[in-house]
Design a protein around this motif. Structure first.
Motif, PDB file in Angstrom:
ATOM      1  N   LEU A 212      -3.389  -5.269  24.048  1.00  0.00           N
ATOM      2  CA  LEU A 212      -3.075  -4.457  25.317  1.00  0.00           C
ATOM      3  C   LEU A 212      -1.902  -5.679  26.111  1.00  0.00           C
ATOM      4  CD1 LEU A 212      -3.454  -3.104  28.175  1.00  0.00           C
ATOM      5  CD2 LEU A 212      -5.592  -4.758  28.472  1.00  0.00           C
TER       6      LEU A 212
ATOM      7  N   ILE B 161      -5.547   1.329  25.930  1.00  0.00           N
ATOM      8  CA  ILE B 161      -4.428   0.616  26.837  1.00  0.00           C
ATOM      9  C   ILE B 161      -3.810   1.911  27.779  1.00  0.00           C
ATOM     10  CG2 ILE B 161      -1.844  -0.014  26.105  1.00  0.00           C
ATOM     11  CD1 ILE B 161      -2.723  -0.962  23.656  1.00  0.00           C
TER      12      ILE B 161
ATOM     13  N   TYR C 146      -6.159   1.307  30.606  1.00  0.00           N
ATOM     14  CA  TYR C 146      -5.793   0.092  31.343  1.00  0.00           C
ATOM     15  C   TYR C 146      -4.362   0.098  32.202  1.00  0.00           C
ATOM     16  CZ  TYR C 146      -9.847  -2.508  29.872  1.00  0.00           C
ATOM     17  OH  TYR C 146     -11.052  -2.958  29.292  1.00  0.00           O
TER      18      TYR C 146
END
Length: 320
Positions: free
Chosen positions: A17, A209, A212
């Motif tokens: 990430l 990812i 987020y």
């Protein structure tokens, strides 16, 4: 681009990430103990320290603070339940408290679908009853309750109940179900399913990812708890899927089915995150498997390194 602090940014999810966000142009800063090494882009601002050593003024000026630290699975939690409740409950609550004091508006926290515990094959949403039986799930639920208490018009947390993650990361793990089945098929030529009827929500690391990033960019009106997952599968169906796919690829393996009891059984709805954050899973467990294959060199790859198994590194850290 936004200035982001990732606490626990050197782990399995955090590494991929953080590198992704840096490549996208975000100002990425990572604080981590670096128990599992450093596989981050060298240009990322990194600080090696415990979360407990962070001072509130160090959080000033960040647009977003992410908590990805803590003990990462049931084996670690059961090995040291005391540390589990400190690092998975108290630590994120303390970080959230400091972030709020420092004026950080967006706080994003890693929770887990483990909070759902055992259900009778119902598809669960964020308003469903949560009753975890293991220390890990209980600590994650406590974390959610504490962070939610801090929410107000100036502090806007998003908490992700993640499914079990699979796929490749520079800081790799083979103690997660998709990755474990893949590793076992290649190293022992066997995939063992302990209970084929149990449901699990599964998610590829690239979809984590995506979730987020959408939280980072979300309007501050959006806050609360979200299931972050991809597909719901029984462990039996998952084992069969990976068994068949690897055999097609030429990696012959045997599928072994046991019927061991378990107290974790849950599948989840992602309607809320799809509606409010515009998230939509893009990858399947087979995509996760192929992602690993595309990023390792099987000719000289050692699946047995301790660094790939969080409980092994954890035990070594505690012995020092």
């Amino acid at each position: 681009m936004k200035k982001i602090l990732v606490v626990g940014g050197a782990g399995y999810v955090g590494t991929r990430l953080s590198n992704y966000l840096f490549d996208k142009g975000y100002d990425v800063n990572v604080i981590d103990n670096f128990w599992f090494g450093d596989f981050l882009n060298n240009n990322i601002t990194k600080t090696k320290k415990s979360l407990w050593d962070i001072k509130p003024n160090e959080l000033e000026g960040f647009d977003v603070v992410l908590f990805l630290a803590g003990l990462s699975n049931d084996p670690m939690a059961m090995f040291r339940p005391d540390l589990n409740f400190i690092e998975n409950s108290s630590a994120p609550m303390y970080l959230g408290f400091m972030a709020k004091q420092a004026g950080v508006k967006r706080f994003i926290c890693a929770s887990s679908c483990s909070v759902y515990g055992y259900t009778k094959n119902k598809t669960l949403n964020e308003n469903s009853l949560v009753k975890p039986s293991y220390a890990y799930g209980i600590s994650k639920l406590q974390c959610e309750q504490g962070i939610t208490t801090l929410e107000d018009s100036n502090f806007r947390p998003i908490l992700f109940r993640k499914g079990t993650v699979g796929g490749w990361s520079p800081k790799m793990r083979y103690d997660l179900v998709v990755n474990t089945m893949f590793k076992n098929a290649l190293t022992t030529k066997q995939i063992t399913v302990n209970n084929p009827k149990l449901w699990r929500p599964l998610i590829d690391i690239r979809d984590v990812i995506q979730g987020y990033e959408k939280a980072i960019e979300a309007d501050l009106d959006i806050t609360g708890i979200f299931n972050l997952s991809g597909v719901n599968l029984t462990i039996g169906d998952l084992g069969q899927m990976i068994h068949d796919e690897l055999n097609k690829m030429g990696f012959e393996n045997e599928l072994i089915i046991n019927n061991n009891p378990d107290v974790r059984n849950y599948k989840v709805s992602t309607s809320k995150i799809e509606d409010e954050l515009g998230y939509k899973a893009q990858y399947t467990p087979i995509d996760s498997l192929k992602d690993i294959l595309n990023n390792i060199n099987l000719s000289d790859y050692d699946f047995n390194k301790d660094i790939y198994y969080n409980i092994e590194v954890f035990k070594q850290i505690l012995e020092k």
